[in-house]
Design a protein around this motif. Structure first.
Motif, PDB file in Angstrom:
ATOM      1  N   HIS A  28      19.084 -46.291 -17.420  1.00 52.46           N
ATOM      2  CA  HIS A  28      20.194 -46.799 -18.114  1.00 52.46           C
ATOM      3  C   HIS A  28      21.090 -45.910 -18.777  1.00 52.46           C
ATOM      4  O   HIS A  28      22.204 -45.992 -18.665  1.00 52.46           O
ATOM      5  CB  HIS A  28      19.627 -48.070 -18.910  1.00 52.46           C
TER       6      HIS A  28
ATOM      7  N   SER B 218      23.016 -43.857 -16.595  1.00 55.12           N
ATOM      8  CA  SER B 218      24.223 -44.751 -15.982  1.00 55.12           C
ATOM      9  C   SER B 218      25.490 -44.357 -16.879  1.00 55.12           C
ATOM     10  O   SER B 218      26.431 -44.602 -16.190  1.00 55.12           O
ATOM     11  CB  SER B 218      23.767 -45.950 -15.675  1.00 55.12           C
ATOM     12  N   ARG B 219      25.425 -44.333 -18.302  1.00 51.51           N
ATOM     13  CA  ARG B 219      26.467 -44.415 -18.896  1.00 51.51           C
ATOM     14  C   ARG B 219      27.166 -43.122 -18.660  1.00 51.51           C
ATOM     15  O   ARG B 219      28.416 -42.682 -18.955  1.00 51.51           O
ATOM     16  CB  ARG B 219      26.151 -44.497 -20.376  1.00 51.51           C
TER      17      ARG B 219
ATOM     18  N   SER C 179      20.079 -50.015 -13.932  1.00 46.31           N
ATOM     19  CA  SER C 179      20.993 -50.495 -15.033  1.00 46.31           C
ATOM     20  C   SER C 179      21.541 -52.040 -14.770  1.00 46.31           C
ATOM     21  O   SER C 179      21.379 -52.947 -15.662  1.00 46.31           O
ATOM     22  CB  SER C 179      22.316 -49.701 -15.379  1.00 46.31           C
TER      23      SER C 179
ATOM     24  N   CYS D 215      20.279 -45.055 -10.770  1.00 46.79           N
ATOM     25  CA  CYS D 215      20.665 -45.335 -12.212  1.00 46.79           C
ATOM     26  C   CYS D 215      21.451 -46.502 -12.365  1.00 46.79           C
ATOM     27  O   CYS D 215      21.110 -47.339 -13.114  1.00 46.79           O
ATOM     28  CB  CYS D 215      21.069 -44.282 -13.024  1.00 46.79           C
TER      29      CYS D 215
ATOM     30  N   ARG E 278      20.128 -56.219 -16.654  1.00 42.95           N
ATOM     31  CA  ARG E 278      21.192 -56.780 -17.473  1.00 42.95           C
ATOM     32  C   ARG E 278      20.933 -58.307 -17.090  1.00 42.95           C
ATOM     33  O   ARG E 278      20.285 -58.809 -16.241  1.00 42.95           O
ATOM     34  CB  ARG E 278      22.581 -56.645 -16.887  1.00 42.95           C
TER      35      ARG E 278
END
Length: 330
Positions: free
Chosen positions: A280, A283-284, A326, A322, A330
């Motif tokens: 997660h 992924s940012r 992520s 990734c 959610r």
């Protein structure tokens, strides 16, 4: 919600759109836009980054020589000329070229001239730091100065201090010092490098790119130990590697302006978080990188180190993994 992009793109300027336009002009032999860009560059960190990228782009051409002939008193032209000479000396050294020493002397002289023209500029001192790695036996006195702490090594500490005085925590200055450490003939396997980066990050403020330095040493260790794939995979989920990745995320990425940062730093952080299964958070970083990537460090996780296509493919696979993880949370 993040979505995997198309095939990643390599460009040395990355998200620096003005620099991308200038590089196009330089390829055509036009230097005026380079002068204008450097005149308008607002801080030493960006100045350092841009002059390094520009020099690498023109190292095989005479466009800077033409610029200096047209504007012999231009400080920007003198600094870029110095950068080009330093890059030529470094490349000659790596290739074992017989003219390395001549190129080295010319580059050192250019550093002195550029520093006289612009005493407040950190780049001439950074260039001297870069050249220090050519002195593998540390024959020069300025390359074996006593360290600031006992656990560190004799080296070009005064050169680093001069760069640091002009631009505290300058990213390239500390990376040049790390390259010097790698070239030293004494010491255990990467022990000196680990000691150096721990010393550097200890006093680095939030938002400083120095917090990425430990990730580079992890990659260098991985590169040197290539051959045992299972052990190498475990390397990235070790407590030390995971802690370094999360610290870099929290102390650098969460405070910096991502589009103004080094593409190499972003790639090293995405790579480290992915390797540590922190999907997660990775992924940012991948979102900010889009659409760019760098060959290093991904290339060291492929079966063909140095193959840009293989590195791009692995980057895309890691990014998809990734982004998928992520979305699932959610």
């Amino acid at each position: 919600m993040p979505k995997p992009s198309g095939r990643p793109v390599y460009h040395p300027a990355g998200h620096d759109e003005p620099l991308r336009a200038v590089l196009q002009d330089l390829k055509a032999g036009r230097w005026v836009s380079t002068r204008n860009l450097l005149t308008e560059t607002p801080d030493w960190g960006l100045w350092t980054q841009r002059t390094q990228i520009l020099a690498a782009a023109v190292v095989g051409s005479d466009v800077v020589h033409i610029w200096r002939a047209e504007e012999p008193y231009s400080t920007s032209a003198a600094v870029l000329h110095t950068r080009v000479l330093v890059e030529r000396a470094l490349r000659a050294h790596r290739a074992g070229h017989r003219r390395t020493n001549d190129l080295w002397r010319d580059a050192v002289a250019a550093c002195a001239a550029a520093s006289s023209l612009s005493p407040e500029d950190p780049v001439p001192w950074i260039c001297l730091l870069a050249l220090a790695q050519l002195d593998e036996g540390q024959r020069w006195d300025e390359h074996r100065v006593a360290p600031p702490e006992p656990m560190l090594f004799p080296g070009p500490w005064q050169l680093l201090a001069e760069a640091d005085k002009r631009d505290p925590g300058n990213r390239e200055a500390y990376h040049r010092m790390l390259q010097f450490v790698y070239g030293r003939r004494s010491g255990g396997p990467l022990t000196e490098a680990y000691n150096f980066v721990q010393w550097a990050v200890a006093s680095a403020p939030a938002g400083s790119a120095l917090h990425l330095l430990p990730l580079y040493v992890h990659v260098e260790r991985y590169r040197r130990e290539a051959g045992n794939e299972r052990a190498l995979d475990l390397h990235w989920i070790s407590e030390d590697a995971t802690r370094g990745a999360l610290r870099a995320l929290q102390l650098w990425f969460d405070h910096a302006l991502p589009t103004a940062t080094s593409l190499l730093d972003l790639n090293h952080l995405a790579h480290a978080l992915w390797g540590a299964h922190q999907f997660h958070d990775a992924s940012r970083v991948f979102e900010v990188l889009d659409p760019f990537y760098t060959v290093v460090p991904w290339t060291y996780r492929t079966h063909s180190p140095g193959d840009a296509d293989a590195a791009a493919e692995l980057f895309a696979q890691a990014r998809s993994r990734c982004f998928g993880a992520s979305r699932d949370t959610r």
